[in-house]
Design an enzyme around this catalytic site. Structure first.
Site, PDB file in Angstrom:
ATOM      1  N   GLU A  80       0.789  -1.239   0.000  1.00 46.23           N
ATOM      2  CA  GLU A  80       0.000   0.000   0.000  1.00 46.23           C
ATOM      3  C   GLU A  80       0.823   1.292   0.000  1.00 46.23           C
ATOM      4  O   GLU A  80       0.620   2.170   0.834  1.00 46.23           O
ATOM      5  CB  GLU A  80      -0.957   0.003   1.206  1.00 46.23           C
ATOM      6  CG  GLU A  80      -1.954  -1.135   1.149  1.00 46.23           C
ATOM      7  CD  GLU A  80      -2.954  -1.114   2.299  1.00 46.23           C
ATOM      8  OE1 GLU A  80      -4.138  -1.255   2.021  1.00 46.23           O
ATOM      9  OE2 GLU A  80      -2.541  -0.943   3.465  1.00 46.23           O
TER      10      GLU A  80
HETATM   11  C1  ACM Z   1      -2.224  -5.289   4.143  1.00 50.21           C
HETATM   12  O1  ACM Z   1      -3.333  -5.699   4.536  1.00 50.21           O
HETATM   13  N1  ACM Z   1      -2.059  -4.012   3.842  1.00 50.21           N
HETATM   14  C2  ACM Z   1      -1.120  -6.208   3.955  1.00 50.21           C
END
Ligand code: ACM
Length: 696
Positions: free
Chosen positions: A322
């Site tokens: 992310e």
């Molecule tokens: C995640 O859930 N960002 C690995």
């Protein structure tokens, strides 16, 4: 061979019947075992377990084995309340004789032999295993076999030959968003041992906290944790505790994103100008390390060297998830670097970063694990991919020769039912089409406990008992997949886990007590009638439906924080409705039970009124309480119509469905689990409904 689809159909049917039989017998033969062992044969009679019960250790010896037998005896004493000896007796006449063949590895390795054979007869029991890992698993199996019987405690006569399906059976705890006290982690390691999980993945750094003491870079934890961090001594102690239970500890330092807390003390690592503060909100944020800055790699080199010494495991998780790239796009120096190095986009820049970090991790003797974002063309082949955004990345990784573990489908924080997690298999989806060689790359999986909405008080209930269903998926043969059997055993194991010190059941009463304040037992019971029927909203809607922006300072004391993520009562009501409808509404006993339940709900709201005036935490669920009463009334009206043998009118149906629609709308971030069952009753009572269609 000519293609005969009908014959294939018959074959399938026979196979289904056989499988069904195997599943049923596994459940009957081992009603309490979770995970179900690879092979089990029943013998005759049972082994009495009384105060004279004793254990002897033979073969390879090490202090860890003595400790595991002491824990075993302690647990057995808790389960039975028998005054058992606290230590192994070590006489050849002992009730349970354990033979361990040889030592396991100094640092537990992926794929070590974890098998064991357990033979229980009416005169004694024998546990044999190649290594201490198998011995410890076999002891857990024995504990699950012992149960109360007509004339005392006993273990049924069985022969079990057991080994895991997957070598990587993990659970991740996010100790960064909310700090997880060490005793909480320890009791969860006890739970993992009970269900034969063998990897604790420790998510130690985040936007909201850097939780690990660094002696080399103390500003990381001193400025990035609000004082809530683990000292290196504590971590060493925890790793020893895990090793004693056959569990590896894999640390995760998430980078280059999810790293704001690092930048509070080390703004020079970031791609933006700063200054930075510990993040208090939840979500994805802009700050990210600067992949073009050599100072970043210098610090990481030294930090990884330091952490590689503290964490002996061969694997080291570098996160990688992310990164939104906004700080990179806003930084002219980074943009110029990308241009001069021919890096086309943010993904390419992250690949560059991952490769640099991977080299550092390798230099310090470890293998990288990363979230599936790190799977980009050219990434080194020894990296392990943790698939979370979808199951497809696991198969893609395996096809390209990367080892992988599955976490998509095992996110405990999303509030799925145990059955839904249980249905997810690392070898299903795209992975089902892999060649046998490619399948070898799939190492197993990990459940994930992300910590936006958990703290020391309620975390156990967010993990257990559902995590045990996932543990069975990783250990037991692929064809062990009957949810009814799983739920029956989950109830049993769930109760046992409380004896280990887990609080996933006991917390509930305590939290409800706080919510009601000084209330009469009747009032507490009325609140419980309501709360037993609700579940928190699922997936990521908790964030979206919050009354105010949730932060790490938001108290977790509301009903939504107190109720289990899966309502047992809700599941049982749904089953009862299905049983009643399957009888074409003739099952009088089921109808009577439905009436009792629906009447209690209809009358419950009135009992909560006074409490709502006294406690804002009860008032929070006032609308939900009204909805439950309305559902009770709608269900009773449906049963009345069915009893009269008269189809209810279309107008009546519309009216009831409107009530149900209203009840289905989440309020106070809660879902009323009986809404679907009551809807089935209303439809059954309506024109064309199941009850009338089937009547003679
Ligand atoms: C995640 O859930 N960002 C690995």
């Amino acid at each position: 061979m000519a293609h005969k689809p009908w014959l294939q159909g018959v074959g399938l049917l026979v196979l289904c019947l056989l499988t069904r039989q195997t599943m049923t017998s596994a459940q009957q033969l081992a009603p309490n075992l979770l995970p179900i062992p690879a092979k089990l044969q029943t013998g005759t009679g049972s082994l009495r377990v009384d105060a004279a019960f004793s254990v002897a250790l033979t073969g390879h010896s090490e202090p860890r084995l003595d400790r595991s037998v002491e824990r075993f005896l302690h647990q057995l004493a808790l389960q039975t309340a028998l005054p058992l000896a606290a230590k192994p007796a070590n006489t050849p006449k002992a009730t349970l004789v354990i033979h361990t063949d040889h030592a396991s590895k100094e640092v537990q390795e992926l794929g070590e032999d974890e098998s064991y054979v357990l033979e229980v007869t009416s005169t004694g029991a024998k546990l044999t295993a190649p290594t201490a890992l198998g011995t410890m698993h076999g002891l857990q199996t024995f504990l699950q076999l012992v149960d109360v019987s007509t004339d005392g405690f006993a273990a049924p006569a069985v022969t079990i030959q057991d080994q895991p399906r997957f070598p990587w059976r993990g659970m991740m705890i996010d100790s960064a968003r909310h700090f997880t006290p060490l005793e909480v982690i320890k009791r969860n390691l006890d739970g993992m041992e009970a269900v034969k999980m063998n990897v604790f993945h420790w998510h130690l750094s985040e936007n909201q906290g850097f939780r690990m003491e660094s002696k080399k870079f103390p500003k990381l934890h001193e400025m990035g944790s609000d004082g809530l961090f683990y000292t290196q001594d504590e971590v060493r102690d925890l790793i020893a505790y895990a090793r004693d239970r056959g569990i590896r500890v894999v640390p995760e330092f998430d980078m280059p994103g999810h790293a704001t807390a690092w930048f509070v003390g080390h703004p020079e690592l970031a791609s933006g100008k700063g200054p930075y503060e510990i993040e208090r909100k939840w979500g994805i944020f802009d700050p990210a390390m600067d992949p073009t800055n050599e100072r970043v790699y210098k610090l990481l080199d030294e930090l990884i060297a330091e952490m590689a010494k503290v964490f002996p495991d061969h694997f080291f998780h570098i996160g990688g998830d992310e990164v939104n790239g906004k700080e990179w796009e806003a930084n002219p120096k980074i943009q110029a670097f990308m241009k001069s190095h021919g890096i086309k986009n943010n993904e390419g820049l992250q690949a560059y970063f991952s490769e640099r970090v991977q080299k550092l991790v390798t230099k310090h003797g470890k293998t990288v694990v990363g979230w599936d974002e790190v799977l980009v063309p050219g990434v080194p082949k020894d990296i392990v991919i943790q698939s979370w955004r979808g199951q497809a990345s696991l198969a893609q990784a395996a096809k390209q020769g990367y080892r992988g573990i599955l976490s998509n489908g095992y996110y405990l924080d999303l509030g799925w039912s145990a059955a839904r997690h249980y249905a997810v298999d690392p070898m299903s989806g795209d992975a089902a089409n892999l060649t046998p060689e490619e399948k070898q790359h799939i190492l197993g999986g990990e459940s994930c406990m992300w910590a936006e909405y958990v703290n020391a008080e309620n975390i156990d209930s967010r993990i257990w008992p559902r995590n045990a269903a996932i543990a069975e998926r990783f250990w037991s043969p692929e064809d062990v997949r009957d949810p009814a059997s799983m739920y029956a055993r989950l109830d049993f194991i769930g109760a046992r886990l409380e004896w280990l010190g887990l609080t996933h059941k006991s917390y509930y009463h305590k939290m409800l007590q706080r919510i009601v304040g000084p209330a009469s037992p009747q009032e507490l019971s009325a609140l419980r009638t309501l709360t037993d029927q609700v579940e928190p909203v699922k997936d990521y809607t908790r964030e979206q439906t919050a009354p105010a922006q949730p932060t790490s300072a938001t108290p977790l004391n509301r009903v939504v924080d107190a109720v289990p993520l899966e309502s047992d009562a809700g599941r049982h009501f749904g089953e009862l409705v299905d049983q009643y409808l399957a009888s074409s509404c003739h099952d009088a006993a089921a109808e009577a039970r439905l009436r009792t339940q629906l009447t209690a709900w209809r009358d419950n709201d009135a009992k909560l009124q006074a409490l709502e005036q006294r406690s804002y935490l009860v008032k929070d669920v006032a609308a939900t309480s009204q909805d439950l009463s309305a559902l009770g009334a709608a269900g009773l009206a449906a049963l009345d119509a069915i009893a009269k043998g008269q189809t209810a009118s279309d107008a009546w149906k519309s009216q009831q469905l409107a009530v149900i629609e209203q009840a289905k709308k989440p309020k106070a971030q809660l879902l009323l689990t009986p809404a679907a069952g009551v809807q089935k009753l209303v439809e059954a009572a309506s024109p064309g409904g199941a009850c009338f269609a089937a009547k003679p």
